[in-house]
Design an enzyme around this catalytic site. Structure first.
Site, PDB file in Angstrom:
ATOM      1  N   LYS A   1       0.833  -1.213   0.000  1.00 44.06           N
ATOM      2  CA  LYS A   1       0.000   0.000   0.000  1.00 44.06           C
ATOM      3  C   LYS A   1       0.867   1.262   0.000  1.00 44.06           C
ATOM      4  O   LYS A   1       0.582   2.236  -0.698  1.00 44.06           O
ATOM      5  CB  LYS A   1      -0.914  -0.018   1.229  1.00 44.06           C
ATOM      6  CG  LYS A   1      -1.738   1.231   1.458  1.00 44.06           C
ATOM      7  CD  LYS A   1      -2.855   1.407   0.455  1.00 44.06           C
ATOM      8  CE  LYS A   1      -3.606   2.710   0.709  1.00 44.06           C
ATOM      9  NZ  LYS A   1      -4.685   2.963  -0.249  1.00 44.06           N
TER      10      LYS A   1
ATOM     11  N   LYS B   1      -1.169  11.517   5.514  1.00 39.93           N
ATOM     12  CA  LYS B   1      -1.041  10.446   6.517  1.00 39.93           C
ATOM     13  C   LYS B   1      -0.251   9.263   5.940  1.00 39.93           C
ATOM     14  O   LYS B   1       0.673   8.747   6.573  1.00 39.93           O
ATOM     15  CB  LYS B   1      -2.451  10.026   6.939  1.00 39.93           C
ATOM     16  CG  LYS B   1      -2.554   9.012   8.023  1.00 39.93           C
ATOM     17  CD  LYS B   1      -2.729   7.608   7.541  1.00 39.93           C
ATOM     18  CE  LYS B   1      -4.030   7.334   6.850  1.00 39.93           C
ATOM     19  NZ  LYS B   1      -4.185   5.926   6.459  1.00 39.93           N
TER      20      LYS B   1
HETATM   21  P1  NAD Z   1     -13.023   7.458   8.191  1.00 39.01           P
HETATM   22  O1  NAD Z   1     -12.377   8.492   9.023  1.00 39.01           O
HETATM   23  O2  NAD Z   1     -14.181   7.832   7.316  1.00 39.01           O
HETATM   24  O3  NAD Z   1     -13.530   6.236   9.116  1.00 39.01           O
HETATM   25  C1  NAD Z   1     -12.854   5.756  10.230  1.00 39.01           C
HETATM   26  C2  NAD Z   1     -13.893   5.246  11.233  1.00 39.01           C
HETATM   27  O4  NAD Z   1     -13.197   4.714  12.370  1.00 39.01           O
HETATM   28  C3  NAD Z   1     -14.824   6.331  11.756  1.00 39.01           C
HETATM   29  O5  NAD Z   1     -16.174   5.927  11.624  1.00 39.01           O
HETATM   30  C4  NAD Z   1     -14.415   6.495  13.221  1.00 39.01           C
HETATM   31  O6  NAD Z   1     -15.497   6.876  14.064  1.00 39.01           O
HETATM   32  C5  NAD Z   1     -13.902   5.115  13.525  1.00 39.01           C
HETATM   33  N1  NAD Z   1     -12.999   5.066  14.676  1.00 39.01           N
HETATM   34  C6  NAD Z   1     -11.939   5.857  14.956  1.00 39.01           C
HETATM   35  N2  NAD Z   1     -11.346   5.483  16.106  1.00 39.01           N
HETATM   36  C7  NAD Z   1     -12.070   4.424  16.563  1.00 39.01           C
HETATM   37  C8  NAD Z   1     -11.957   3.591  17.712  1.00 39.01           C
HETATM   38  N3  NAD Z   1     -10.995   3.789  18.633  1.00 39.01           N
HETATM   39  N4  NAD Z   1     -12.862   2.603  17.860  1.00 39.01           N
HETATM   40  C9  NAD Z   1     -13.839   2.387  16.947  1.00 39.01           C
HETATM   41  N5  NAD Z   1     -13.991   3.144  15.830  1.00 39.01           N
HETATM   42  C10 NAD Z   1     -13.115   4.150  15.656  1.00 39.01           C
HETATM   43  O7  NAD Z   1     -11.842   6.796   7.331  1.00 39.01           O
HETATM   44  P2  NAD Z   1     -11.979   5.984   5.955  1.00 39.01           P
HETATM   45  O8  NAD Z   1     -11.957   6.952   4.804  1.00 39.01           O
HETATM   46  O9  NAD Z   1     -13.074   4.983   6.081  1.00 39.01           O
HETATM   47  O10 NAD Z   1     -10.546   5.250   5.935  1.00 39.01           O
HETATM   48  C11 NAD Z   1     -10.268   4.097   6.718  1.00 39.01           C
HETATM   49  C12 NAD Z   1      -8.896   3.582   6.287  1.00 39.01           C
HETATM   50  O11 NAD Z   1      -8.940   3.228   4.898  1.00 39.01           O
HETATM   51  C13 NAD Z   1      -7.769   4.613   6.436  1.00 39.01           C
HETATM   52  O12 NAD Z   1      -6.603   3.987   6.882  1.00 39.01           O
HETATM   53  C14 NAD Z   1      -7.610   5.162   5.018  1.00 39.01           C
HETATM   54  O13 NAD Z   1      -6.287   5.625   4.757  1.00 39.01           O
HETATM   55  C15 NAD Z   1      -7.902   3.900   4.196  1.00 39.01           C
HETATM   56  N6  NAD Z   1      -8.357   4.171   2.844  1.00 39.01           N
HETATM   57  C16 NAD Z   1      -9.252   5.188   2.588  1.00 39.01           C
HETATM   58  C17 NAD Z   1      -9.659   5.440   1.281  1.00 39.01           C
HETATM   59  C18 NAD Z   1     -10.634   6.552   0.975  1.00 39.01           C
HETATM   60  O14 NAD Z   1     -10.776   6.919  -0.209  1.00 39.01           O
HETATM   61  N7  NAD Z   1     -11.330   7.102   1.948  1.00 39.01           N
HETATM   62  C19 NAD Z   1      -9.148   4.667   0.213  1.00 39.01           C
HETATM   63  C20 NAD Z   1      -8.269   3.615   0.504  1.00 39.01           C
HETATM   64  C21 NAD Z   1      -7.878   3.390   1.825  1.00 39.01           C
END
Ligand code: NAD
Length: 294
Positions: A170, A238
């Site tokens: 990644k 990040k």
């Molecule tokens: P997001 O911020 O929308 O979602 C993260 C979720 O985790 C939130 O609902 C938050 O409330 C929850 N959370 C945080 N701390 C917590 C805890 N201690 N206990 C329980 N829940 C908790 O993020 P996202 O966009 O869904 O991304 C998630 C991962 O996927 C990241 O690492 C991101 O880099 C990766 N990612 C994102 C994308 C994108 O386009 N958004 C694409 C590929 C990969």
């Protein structure tokens, strides 16, 4: 495999979990936010009160959290996965985090007789919704074979190597994407300043060696100043932070990552951190006092 636990129901996790439900899987979910738990409960998920509660109820536990500290907290913190994890359970971390942290958490879980895979994704919200994510898997291959069917309900999984190798893949992906977008913006700046229409240049070169999925997606965005995400600048910062944490630990020099990181930090300082990473076009516009808009 019986029940699946899903922790972290954000932009990515919520549609991924809902695809598992739609495929008929039995799911128990947890997030610190109530709203996505309620939405998933309405379509058949059981809800839990903590990561430990999820782990007490599920065989496979999937995490989809923002970054390393969040995954560490969910695994090792109060009412965390380690509190209730049992022999034979499998934790699959699909968040994008530092490979060093995946290895550290895997060792803690293995000490309790459980297994861990790192399985970050590429593709964004749209592919999460369609169940067409690219999933990069690290860990033991026989453990992967036990959860492959579940992963493939969310996208196409590819086994890479031992624990942390999915995260490494990644980080390589995020490195190449960041530098590629900056290269597109820099090249198009040369066209503009030379008095040549960047869009005509794009059409002339897209079928050649410079052509890429990145250019196909980002060049039109730059020409239209269409910077709604997509993939947000703050998430890419990040990920590049995790690239640098990893490369610094290895004494590996990655000068291009450092340059693009500074460009993205500048965009964030200007208040653009929630724009799509194609907004590197904006950085070059400001740097050179030009407009790349058609
Ligand atoms: P997001 O911020 O929308 O979602 C993260 C979720 O985790 C939130 O609902 C938050 O409330 C929850 N959370 C945080 N701390 C917590 C805890 N201690 N206990 C329980 N829940 C908790 O993020 P996202 O966009 O869904 O991304 C998630 C991962 O996927 C990241 O690492 C991101 O880099 C990766 N990612 C994102 C994308 C994108 O386009 N958004 C694409 C590929 C990969």
């Amino acid at each position: 495999m019986g029940k699946i636990g899903f922790i972290g129901l954000g932009i990515m996790g919520k549609p991924m979990a809902s695809n598992l439900l739609k495929a008929g899987k039995s799911l128990v979910v947890y997030d610190i936010a109530d709203a996505p738990m309620k939405e998933l409960a309405e379509i058949g998920a059981e809800t839990a009160i903590s990561p430990a509660d999820v782990t007490a109820k599920a065989d496979i536990i999937i995490t989809m959290l923002p970054n390393s500290p969040h995954v560490r907290e969910v695994v090792t913190g109060k009412d965390g996965i380690l509190d209730t994890v049992k022999n034979g359970q499998i934790v699959v971390d699909m968040s994008s985090i530092a490979p060093l942290v995946s290895r550290e958490l895997c060792a803690l879980l293995e000490a309790k007789g459980a297994e861990m895979l790192d399985a970050p994704v590429s593709g964004g919200q749209e592919k999460a919704e369609k169940g067409t994510l690219a999933i990069m898997v690290g860990g033991k291959e026989d453990v992967y074979s036990k959860v492959k069917d579940v992963l493939d309900l969310m996208g196409k999984s590819n086994y890479v190597a031992g624990i942390g190798a999915g995260q490494t893949a990644k980080l390589v992906n995020q490195t190449i994407v960041a530098i590629n977008i900056a290269a597109v913006a820099e090249g198009m700046s040369l066209a503009k300043k030379s008095g040549v229409d960047p869009e005509k240049v794009f059409n002339a070169i897209r079928g050649g060696l410079a052509g890429s999925q990145c250019m196909e997606d980002k060049a039109p965005r730059i020409f239209e100043a269409r910077y709604n995400p997509g993939f947000r600048i703050n998430l890419h910062i990040k990920d590049l932070g995790n690239v640098q944490e990893t490369s610094h630990a290895l004494h590996l020099s990655m000068p291009l990552v450092a340059q693009v990181m500074e460009m993205m930090q500048n965009l964030a300082a200007e208040g653009h951190e929630t724009l799509d990473h194609g907004a590197l076009g904006l950085f070059y516009e400001k740097l050179n006092n030009i407009s790349l808009k058609k």
